[in-house]
Design a protein around this motif. Structure first.
Motif, PDB file in Angstrom:
ATOM      1  N   UNK A 471       0.750  -1.202   0.027  1.00  0.00           N
ATOM      2  CA  UNK A 471      -0.046   0.106   0.023  1.00  0.00           C
ATOM      3  C   UNK A 471       0.865   1.247  -0.127  1.00  0.00           C
ATOM      4  N   UNK A 472       1.803   1.309   0.956  1.00  0.00           N
ATOM      5  CA  UNK A 472       2.614   2.573   0.751  1.00  0.00           C
ATOM      6  C   UNK A 472       3.509   2.579  -0.166  1.00  0.00           C
ATOM      7  N   UNK A 473       4.025   1.474  -0.651  1.00  0.00           N
ATOM      8  CA  UNK A 473       5.018   1.977  -2.159  1.00  0.00           C
ATOM      9  C   UNK A 473       3.886   2.295  -2.945  1.00  0.00           C
ATOM     10  N   UNK A 474       2.791   1.918  -3.317  1.00  0.00           N
ATOM     11  CA  UNK A 474       1.759   2.534  -4.429  1.00  0.00           C
ATOM     12  C   UNK A 474       1.724   3.798  -4.077  1.00  0.00           C
ATOM     13  N   UNK A 475       1.295   4.157  -2.899  1.00  0.00           N
ATOM     14  CA  UNK A 475       0.831   5.626  -2.669  1.00  0.00           C
ATOM     15  C   UNK A 475       2.077   6.668  -2.765  1.00  0.00           C
ATOM     16  N   UNK A 476       3.104   6.259  -2.086  1.00  0.00           N
ATOM     17  CA  UNK A 476       4.350   7.287  -2.126  1.00  0.00           C
ATOM     18  C   UNK A 476       4.768   7.401  -3.644  1.00  0.00           C
ATOM     19  N   UNK A 538      -2.207   1.246 -13.940  1.00  0.00           N
ATOM     20  CA  UNK A 538      -3.520   1.642 -13.520  1.00  0.00           C
ATOM     21  C   UNK A 538      -4.218   0.644 -12.577  1.00  0.00           C
ATOM     22  N   UNK A 539      -3.404  -0.054 -12.104  1.00  0.00           N
ATOM     23  CA  UNK A 539      -4.164  -1.218 -11.006  1.00  0.00           C
ATOM     24  C   UNK A 539      -3.926  -0.812  -9.758  1.00  0.00           C
TER      25      UNK A 539
END
Length: 576
Positions: A471-476, A538-539
């Motif tokens: 989660x954090x990798x995607x958001x950051x 996009x996922x």
């Protein structure tokens, strides 16, 4: 019932009055005849007694007044004595001139019968006084008889009046007893007519009125059971209609709205309290629905259509079934419309189409790139070491991108089909985020971005460390990707009472307000060209949303176009 009782009493009183008058006249005539005959017989008996008395001795004139007074005091009739010198001794014993000639008296005495003379009933007895003929006359005056008649009438009237009053009282009581059950039955019938099916009669007689009361009670019980059953069915039907998942409108044959269920009010966000008993085209604002209703009325056949309607500011898809209501004789009784909100289905269908198109495009792009560079190398570019190295690096990047896409697709498919299986453990979110920042530090440094990380409290929760790092990798990574060079990213991690709040704010390009509700959809990109150039699949946000929800958390987005975006995640410290 009072009117009926009054009519019966009036009829009975009329009959009784006529009967009593007839009886009174008959009794008067009968008793009058008997009374007169009794007077006559008594007068005859007294005359016979006096005649015997007169012939027993010789009478002198001096004895006559005493005789007359004695007889008048003891006899019914009036006694007078007529002498030969045309004088008479009256009832008081006084001598006066005779009002009747002796010849007439002689004639009456010879007949030996009771005769009327000058309105009197008379009986004449001949005898001798001092050797001279004389006559003793018994007479009964008309006034005496009339006085007797008057007394007789008073007695008859008194007796009949008392009898009439007694009979009237008894008749009223009997009539009251007979009509009370009818009055009770009438009362119960009126109560039943007004919908009070709890009314009952309480007549326990064994005659016809009792049977009638029992029949009324049976009828009331049957009506009550039928009404309760009908109400129960109505309640079930009303509950079913009000709570059914589809919106419903019922219109009668004249076009008046008879029923609108609660789902319709909620689905179309309208107040329908004033719609009942109004023409449908006066209250419905959607022309598409009005056309469907009109078509159903004209064709008297079922109409099935899918229409797009704007509800407030939102456009929704509806599946409408308009069915005519036909009775057993084939007459149209009305129309029932059922609305199904298929907006979500339409969106899912569109998402499926977009997904297939996006997957096809996303797979075709790296494959085409790989194929193109491979063909170029085979055509002679392999001899040029610089081009060969450049093309192989590009092919490596494209294959890595293809691998990431396939891996994200597999992860998302697994999450949506089977759900995420989390390995629950104690996770220090501070350490987790610091590890991510180390991984992405080079990318941030390349864009000269300032990344600040503030921690408040002890942000430790129960969760899956690997999935949370994802989660954090995607958001950051998204914040780094979409923040312009030289700007800043701010990360806050705050411990609350039962939760831990993660917030990341960037100063990037931002997201338009109309796109915010869709950013968690698969393959949805605000700027497709820029997102693809950034290497994204996009996922990522779709996977983030599923992981956060699996941790029983909540993710929200705030963004302003041109001023950056803020993602906020609220984690529970413990499993709920």
């Amino acid at each position: 019932m009072n009117k009926f009782r009054f009519r019966m009493l009036n009829a009975l009183l009329i009959v009784m009055v006529i009967t009593f008058i007839g009886v009174a006249l008959l009794l008067e005539n009968l008793l009058k005849s008997l009374y007169v005959n009794d007077y006559i017989e008594q007068l005859k008996r007294e005359a016979a007694f006096v005649e015997t008395l007169l012939h027993e001795k010789e009478w002198t004139t001096s004895h006559l007044p005493v005789l007359v007074r004695t007889l008048n005091n003891n006899q019914v009739g009036m006694v007078r004595i007529f002498l030969n010198d045309e004088t008479m001794i009256n009832e008081e014993g006084k001598q006066q001139k005779a009002p009747v000639e002796l010849g007439e008296l002689e004639r009456l005495s010879n007949q030996k019968t009771l005769e009327k003379h000058l309105n009197n009933m008379q009986y004449t007895i001949p005898f001798t006084v001092e050797g001279e003929p004389a006559f003793l006359q018994f007479s009964l005056s008309k006034e005496t008889v009339q006085n007797s008649y008057y007394k007789l009438r008073i007695v008859i009237f008194t007796c009949l009046s008392i009898g009439f009053i007694i009979i009237v009282i008894m008749s009223v009581r009997i009539m009251h007893r007979l009509t009370m059950p009818l009055a009770d039955v009438t009362r119960v019938a009126n109560e039943l007519a007004h919908g009070n099916f709890n009314a009952r009669t309480y007549d326990d007689q064994l005659d016809e009125t009792g049977q009638l009361s029992e029949s009324i009670n049976v009828l009331a019980r049957n009506l009550q059971e039928m009404t309760n059953s009908y109400k129960a069915q109505q309640n079930r039907l009303s509950t079913l209609i009000e709570n059914m998942g589809s919106a419903l409108i019922l219109i009668d044959s004249k076009g008046y709205i008879n029923l609108v269920n609660r789902t319709y009010k909620e689905m179309f966000k309208v107040n329908t309290s004033e719609w009942l008993n109004k023409i449908y085209y006066h209250v419905l604002s959607q022309k598409e629905i009005i056309k469907v209703i009109e078509e159903t009325f004209m064709t008297e056949a079922q109409v099935h259509k899918q229409i797009l309607i704007t509800v407030n500011i939102e456009r929704k898809h509806f599946d409408i079934n308009s069915t005519p209501i036909i009775d057993n004789e084939g007459r149209l009784k009305g129309v029932v419309l059922v609305f199904h909100d298929i907006t979500e289905l339409k969106n899912l269908e569109q998402m499926r189409k977009d997904f297939v198109a996006n997957v096809s495009h996303e797979l075709r792009t790296p494959v085409t790139s790989l194929k193109g560079f491979a063909e170029t190398l085979l055509d002679g570019a392999m001899e040029d070491e610089t081009l060969r190295k450049q093309f192989l690096m590009i092919m490596l990047e494209e294959s890595e991108r293809l691998q990431r896409l396939i891996q994200d697709l597999l992860d998302l498919s697994k999450i949506e089909q089977k759900g995420i299986v989390l390995n629950w453990d104690v996770v220090d979110l501070k350490q987790n985020i610091e590890d991510v920042l180390v991984i992405l530090k080079e990318k941030a440094d390349n864009k000269e971005l300032t990344v600040t990380f503030n921690v408040t409290g002890n942000p430790v929760i129960l969760g899956d460390m690997y999935r949370l790092k994802q989660v954090f990798i995607n958001l950051i990574n998204n914040s780094i990707t979409y923040t312009l060079k030289g700007r800043s990213i701010h990360i806050d991690l705050t411990e609350a009472e039962d939760t831990v709040i993660f917030k990341i704010s960037d100063t990037g390009i931002g997201i338009p307000q109309e796109d915010i509700p869709r950013i968690f959809e698969r393959f949805y990109r605000v700027d497709r060209a820029r997102s693809r150039n950034s290497g994204g699949t996009g996922l990522g946000l779709a996977i983030v949303k599923h992981i956060v929800e699996a941790h029983e958390g909540k993710i929200t987005v705030e963004s302003e176009l041109g001023n950056g975006t803020t993602f906020t995640i609220i984690f529970n410290k413990r499993k709920i």
